[in-house]
Design a protein around this motif. Structure first.
Motif, mmCIF file in Angstrom:
data_model
loop_
_atom_site.group_PDB
_atom_site.id
_atom_site.type_symbol
_atom_site.label_atom_id
_atom_site.label_comp_id
_atom_site.label_asym_id
_atom_site.label_seq_id
_atom_site.Cartn_x
_atom_site.Cartn_y
_atom_site.Cartn_z
ATOM 1 N N TYR A 1 36.002 -28.313 103.906
ATOM 2 C CA TYR A 1 35.668 -28.037 105.298
ATOM 3 C C TYR A 1 36.434 -26.807 105.773
ATOM 4 O O TYR A 1 37.535 -26.518 105.294
ATOM 5 C CB TYR A 1 36.036 -29.225 106.197
ATOM 6 N N ALA B 1 34.430 -26.836 111.543
ATOM 7 C CA ALA B 1 33.191 -26.063 111.703
ATOM 8 C C ALA B 1 32.007 -26.814 111.115
ATOM 9 O O ALA B 1 31.024 -27.099 111.803
ATOM 10 C CB ALA B 1 33.345 -24.697 111.048
ATOM 11 N N ASN B 2 32.099 -27.148 109.854
ATOM 12 C CA ASN B 2 30.987 -27.770 109.128
ATOM 13 C C ASN B 2 31.199 -29.268 108.967
ATOM 14 O O ASN B 2 31.118 -29.812 107.875
ATOM 15 C CB ASN B 2 30.812 -27.112 107.759
ATOM 16 N N ARG B 3 31.451 -29.969 110.085
ATOM 17 C CA ARG B 3 31.815 -31.382 110.022
ATOM 18 C C ARG B 3 30.685 -32.258 109.491
ATOM 19 O O ARG B 3 30.931 -33.342 108.953
ATOM 20 C CB ARG B 3 32.284 -31.882 111.385
ATOM 21 N N LYS C 1 28.331 -31.110 107.231
ATOM 22 C CA LYS C 1 27.845 -30.648 105.926
ATOM 23 C C LYS C 1 28.990 -30.013 105.157
ATOM 24 O O LYS C 1 29.185 -28.800 105.201
ATOM 25 C CB LYS C 1 26.688 -29.653 106.103
ATOM 26 N N SER D 1 29.232 -20.272 102.632
ATOM 27 C CA SER D 1 28.163 -20.960 101.925
ATOM 28 C C SER D 1 28.485 -20.992 100.447
ATOM 29 O O SER D 1 29.418 -20.343 99.979
ATOM 30 C CB SER D 1 26.828 -20.261 102.192
ATOM 31 N N TRP E 1 27.004 -23.680 107.286
ATOM 32 C CA TRP E 1 27.264 -23.748 108.730
ATOM 33 C C TRP E 1 26.738 -22.489 109.390
ATOM 34 O O TRP E 1 26.925 -21.374 108.871
ATOM 35 C CB TRP E 1 28.764 -23.890 108.941
ATOM 36 N N SER E 2 26.058 -22.604 110.510
ATOM 37 C CA SER E 2 25.558 -21.427 111.223
ATOM 38 C C SER E 2 25.547 -21.687 112.716
ATOM 39 O O SER E 2 25.312 -22.813 113.161
ATOM 40 C CB SER E 2 24.145 -21.075 110.760
ATOM 41 N N SER F 1 32.287 -36.232 110.188
ATOM 42 C CA SER F 1 30.968 -36.161 110.824
ATOM 43 C C SER F 1 30.937 -37.051 112.058
ATOM 44 O O SER F 1 31.718 -38.001 112.170
ATOM 45 C CB SER F 1 29.878 -36.573 109.833
#
Length: 806
Positions: free
Chosen positions: A63, A80-82, A84, A107, A114-115, A191
Motif C-alpha cells: 500500500y 491511497a490504494n486501500r 486495491k 501500478s 490507484w487513480s 479497505s
C-alpha cells in the motif's frame, strides 16, 4: 480527457523527459522524479512520512500510505490504494506532465492500482507532503504552499479511517462532494468497513456515525458554543472544535490550541464501533485514548425509541410528558393535539432531537418569535434556539416523532415540546393542590392521614389484586420475525456463526440487512424448554428494561423452529474471561468490581424494582454477558419465575438450574425465593474474585469446592490468598476483602440469614460495618450426588448465551 493520479511499473516508463529517483530525504517530488518501494517523502519538520508498506509483513500486498515519522510502530493515518493493494514489488510513484494529462503513477504489470481525477492542470506540478499530514499536488513556483486554494489535489479531501487536525468532515454544497471517514475492515485490511462518520446535511446539519446505513451516534447540531450533545472531554482546553456553514460548504474540523507538538487524531474503530480520540504521550511512548464515542447507554442513537428521553445519570428511558410507552418501542401520545389550545413543556439540559425532520429558521429570530412560529403551525411538535450564546437566538422547529433525545449532566439546552392543554392543566392543578396542602393545619393534616390509612387498610389487597390481574392481561408486543430473515442473517445457522451451546440449544450470530448485529437462540427440538418456557421467556423479558439485563429484540415461531432474538454482546460472557488462563488477565480489578456491581443492580431490579418480582433461578457466569464496555447484562430467562403480590417464596417438584450455583433449600426441598438468587450471586462473587470455578478440577483437593476453600482461608486469616494472581497488582485489597466477606453472607445455609440485594449493593458501595458471617453452606459435594441429575435442566455449565467478539 481528465487528469489522473496513478501507479505503473518502473520497467514500463516511456516518456519524452528523463525520470530520476530522489536521492536524499525530501518532502517533494517533481515530474522529473520518482519514488520507489524503498524510498519515502518526509515532511519539512519531520512530522509525517509517505511511502510504501505491507501489513503483517505481507510480501504480496503493498500500500501507499502516510504515517507519523517520529512515532514508533508506523501509525498509518492515510492509505491511497486501500481497496486495491499492489501485489508486485516493482512499482513507483511519480508525476506525468504532458500535453494530455497530469498523473501520479503507481501500478504494476501495466495495471492501474490507484487513480484520482484532478480539476485543472498545473504547468510545473510538484507533489509535497506537509507537516499537517496532507499530501498535496500544486504548482511548483507557488511560494504559498499552505494555501488550500492553490492545491490541484490533496489527500485531506479523501480521508480513510483517521481525521487529523485541520481535516474537514463535511460536504461541498456546490459539487455534492462528501468528505467522510470509513473504518478499516480490520487491522490487517484497510479497505472500507461498515462503520462510517459523516456530516448529515439537513436544514440544521449534524455529524452522524453509522453502522452501514443504521444511525449509531450523533454529536447533535452546532448550537453556537459546541455540538449539541457536548460529551465530557478530559482536555477540553487543548482543542478547538469548529463548525462552518455557508451556501458553498458545511464541515466539522478540529485544531490544537496551544501545543502543536502534541500528536492527536480521531480514528474510527470497526472492532468496537467507536470513534476514538487519541493523543500521543511521548513519556509513555503510547497512544492515550482520552475519549471514545459513544461511551454510555444514553449516547447510542435512539436507544429509547421515538418521543422518549434517556436520562444520562440514571441510564434509563422515560416517555416525554403527554406520551405513554409503546410496546414496539418508544412512546405514543396519550391524547391528540388540539392545535388551537396546545401549549409547551420546557425541558432543560437537553440534546435536541435528530434534525432530519427539523426546519431551521433565520438566526435573528428570538425565542418568543420561535414559539409563535411553532404554535401557528399545527404540525410543529417542538422548538428551540439554534444558538444558545447570550440570551439565545435563532429558531429550530421539529415535525413528526422526536428521536434521539437525552438529558445531559452538565450541558445541553432548553427544548420546548408541544402538549395538549389538558397536560398543562394537570400541571397547574398539582401546584394548586400543593399550595392548599401547605396551608392546612397540623390537626387537619393528621386527621387526613388517619383516614387515609384506615381506607387504605381495607382496600390495599383489592387494589393489588386488580393491578395484578391487569398486568397479567397485558400482551407485550415483541417484534415477530419471519424465519427467512433470521435464516438469511445467520447464513442458514452456519457453524461459522455459532456462538455457543447450552441445555436448550445453540446461539448464532446474525447480521440484519440494516447492519444491526443480533444473537439468535435456536431451541433444539429435544431441549427441556418447550413452548411454555419459550413463551415465558418472551413475556418476561419484554417487560424487563434495565441496563444490566440483556434486551430481547424479537422472536420467531415458524415450522419447527422456536427462535429468540437478543441484542448482540460482542465480548461474550463472563466465564469466557474469568476461567480462561490467558483471557482472565484482560479483566483488572476495577473492571471486575464494576461487573460485580452491575450484576447486583440487575438482580435488585428483578427482585424489587421491576413491575414483577422475578427470580432468575439460573444465575451463573455464562449467563452474564458483557457489552463492548465490559458492562454486565444478565441473560437467559427461560427458567425464571414471577412471584405475584406479597409472595416471596414458592415450592416446585422440578428443580432447575446449574450444578454448583443452586441454593441448598432449592436443591433439596424445591423451595426457591429471591434469596435463592442471592446464594447464586455469592458463588459468582467468589468466582470473579478468585478466577476459579466453584466446581471443577482446578482445586488441589477434588473433594473441596471453591466455597469450602474460601472459608478455610477465611478462618485461617488468609482470605486475600484467594485473589487470582492475574490481577493482584491492580487489586484494591480492601474492596476485594469486602467482596469475599459479602459472598459469605450471601452463601449462608438458611435463606433468612442472607441479605437482600438492596443491602448487598449498600455493602458493596459504602464503608458500613459488615455483620460477621456464619459458616456458609458447604453441602454441595455432600448432597448433589444424591440428586436426580435429570431434574437439573441446565446441568451443563456451557451456556447457550455465550457470545463471541467480532
Amino acid at each position: 480527457m481528465g487528469n489522473f493520479i496513478i501507479v505503473i511499473p518502473i520497467i514500463c516508463f516511456c516518456f519524452v523527459f528523463p525520470i530520476s529517483k530522489i536521492k536524499a530525504e525530501t518532502d517533494t517530488i517533481t515530474h522529473f522524479q520518482s519514488l520507489s518501494k524503498n524510498q519515502t517523502l518526509v515532511s519539512k519538520n519531520g512530522e509525517f512520512e509517505l511511502g510504501f508498506f505491507a501489513l503483517d509483513n505481507s510480501t504480496n500486498h503493498y500500500y501507499l500510505g502516510i504515517w507519523y515519522k517520529k512515532i514508533p510502530g508506523q501509525t498509518i493515518v492515510w492509505v491511497a490504494n486501500r481497496e486495491k493493494p499492489a501485489t508486485n514489488p516493482n512499482f513507483v510513484l511519480l508525476i506525468i506532465n504532458n500535453t494530455t494529462n497530469n498523473t501520479l503513477l503507481l501500478s504494476h504489470n501495466n495495471n492501474v492500482v490507484w487513480s484520482v481525477s484532478v480539476a485543472r492542470k498545473p504547468k510545473n506540478p510538484v507533489l509535497q507532503l506537509l507537516d499537517s499530514g496532507n499530501l498535496v499536488l500544486r504548482e511548483q513556483n507557488n511560494d504559498d504552499e499552505n494555501e488550500e486554494k492553490n492545491y490541484v489535489w490533496q489527500s485531506f479531501d479523501y480521508p480513510g479511517d483517521t481525521l487529523l487536525p485541520g481535516m474537514k468532515l463535511g460536504k461541498d454544497l456546490r459539487t455534492g462532494f462528501v468528505r467522510r471517514l470509513t473504518a478499516w475492515k480490520n487491522k490487517k485490511d484497510p479497505s472500507p468497513g461498515t462503520f462510517n462518520w459523516e456530516m448529515d446535511v439537513t436544514k440544521w446539519p449534524e455529524p452522524m456515525q453509522r453502522i452501514g446505513s443504521m444511525k449509531q451516534f450523533s454529536s447533535g447540531p452546532w448550537i453556537g458554543v459546541d455540538y449539541g450533545s457536548k460529551p465530557t472531554r478530559k482536555n477540553p482546553s487543548t482543542f478547538e472544535y469548529v463548525y462552518f456553514s455557508n451556501k458553498d460548504e458545511v464541515y466539522f474540523s478540529f485544531y490544537l490550541l496551544n501545543n502543536n507538538s502534541v500528536s492527536t487524531r480521531m480514528v474510527l474503530d470497526q472492532a468496537t464501533y467507536r470513534r476514538l480520540y487519541l493523543v500521543w504521550i511521548n513519556s509513555d511512548q503510547e497512544w492515550l485514548v482520552y475519549n471514545s464515542l459513544p461511551r454510555v447507554f444514553c449516547e447510542r442513537y435512539g436507544v429509547c425509541g421515538p418521543n422518549s428521553n434517556c436520562d444520562w445519570d440514571k441510564s434509563a428511558c422515560d416517555c416525554l410528558r403527554g406520551f405513554r410507552p409503546n410496546h414496539t418501542g418508544g412512546c405514543l401520545r396519550d391524547k391528540p393535539l388540539n392545535c388551537e389550545s396546545d401549549g409547551f413543556v420546557k425541558y432543560v439540559k437537553m440534546k435536541v432531537p435528530d434534525t432530519s425532520n427539523c426546519l431551521y429558521l433565520n438566526q435573528s429570530m428570538n425565542l418568543v418569535e420561535c414559539r409563535d412560529k411553532c404554535l401557528r403551525n399545527c404540525s410543529c411538535v417542538a422548538y428551540a434556539n439554534s444558538d444558545i450564546r447570550g440570551e439565545g437566538s435563532g429558531c429550530a422547529l421539529w415535525f413528526g416523532d422526536l428521536n434521539d433525545l437525552r438529558t445531559l449532566p452538565d450541558a445541553g439546552q432548553d427544548l420546548y415540546i408541544r402538549v395538549p392543554a389538558s397536560e398543562l392543566e394537570t400541571k397547574n392543578g398539582r401546584k394548586i393542590k400543593i399550595g392548599i396542602a401547605v396551608g392546612v393545619t397540623i390537626g387537619v393534616l393528621c386527621g387526613l392521614v388517619l383516614v387515609f390509612f384506615l381506607v387504605r387498610k381495607g382496600r390495599t389487597r383489592s387494589i393489588l389484586k386488580d393491578r395484578s390481574k391487569e398486568e397479567q392481561e397485558e400482551d407485550p408486543k415483541v417484534p415477530l420475525y419471519d424465519l427467512s430473515v433470521i435464516v438469511s442473517s445467520t447464513d442458514n445457522f452456519s457453524h461459522k456463526n455459532k456462538l455457543g451451546e447450552g441445555g436448550f440449544g445453540s446461539v448464532f450470530k446474525g447480521t440484519l440487512e440494516n447492519g444491526q448485529r443480533i444473537a439468535v437462540k435456536r431451541l433444539s427440538s429435544g431441549s427441556g424448554q418447550g413452548i411454555k418456557e419459550f413463551k415465558n421467556e418472551i413475556a418476561l423479558i419484554a417487560k424487563l428494561q434495565h441496563r444490566n439485563l440483556v434486551k430481547l429484540q424479537g422472536y420467531c415461531i415458524q415450522n419447527e423452529e422456536k427462535l429468540l432474538i437478543y441484542e448482540y454482546m460482542p465480548n461474550k460472557s463472563l466465564d469466557f474471561f474469568i476461567f480462561d488462563q490467558t483471557k482472565k488477565r484482560v479483566l483488572d480489578w476495577n473492571t471486575r468490581f464494576n461487573i460485580i456491581l452491575g450484576i447486583a443492580k440487575g438482580l435488585l431490579y428483578l427482585h424489587q424494582d421491576s413491575r414483577h418480582r422475578v427470580i432468575h433461578r439460573d444465575l451463573k457466569a455464562s449467563n452474564v454477558l458483557l457489552d463492548d464496555e465490559m458492562n454486565p447484562k444478565i441473560s437467559d430467562f427461560g427458567l425464571a419465575r414471577i412471584l405475584g403480590g406479597d409472595q416471596t417464596t414458592e415450592i416446585t417438584r422440578c428443580v432447575v438450574g446449574t450444578y454448583g450455583y443452586i441454593a441448598p433449600e432449592y436443591a433439596i426441598d424445591g423451595n426457591f425465593s429471591v434469596k435463592s438468587d442471592v446464594f447464586s450471586f455469592g458463588v459468582l462473587l467468589l468466582e470473579i474474585v478468585s478466577g476459579k470455578k466453584n466446581r471443577g478440577d482446578q482445586h488441589q483437593n477434588q473433594n473441596t469446592n471453591l466455597i469450602e476453600q474460601a472459608w478455610n482461608l477465611w478462618i485461617e486469616g488468609r482470605p486475600l490468598d484467594l485473589i487470582s494472581e492475574d490481577f493482584k497488582e491492580s487489586c484494591n485489597g480492601s474492596e476485594a476483602l469486602r467482596c469475599i466477606h459479602i459472598s459469605f453472607l450471601c452463601l449462608q445455609q438458611h435463606p433468612h440469614d442472607r441479605p437482600s440485594m438492596s443491602f448487598v449493593i449498600m455493602m458493596l458501595d459504602s464503608e458500613i460495618c459488615l455483620p460477621q458471617p456464619k459458616q456458609p453452606a458447604l453441602f454441595v459435594g455432600e448432597y448433589y450426588s444424591s440428586l436426580n441429575k435429570s431434574n437439573l435442566i441446565s446441568g451443563n455449565e456451557l451456556s447457550m448465551s455465550i457470545l463471541e467478539a467480532r
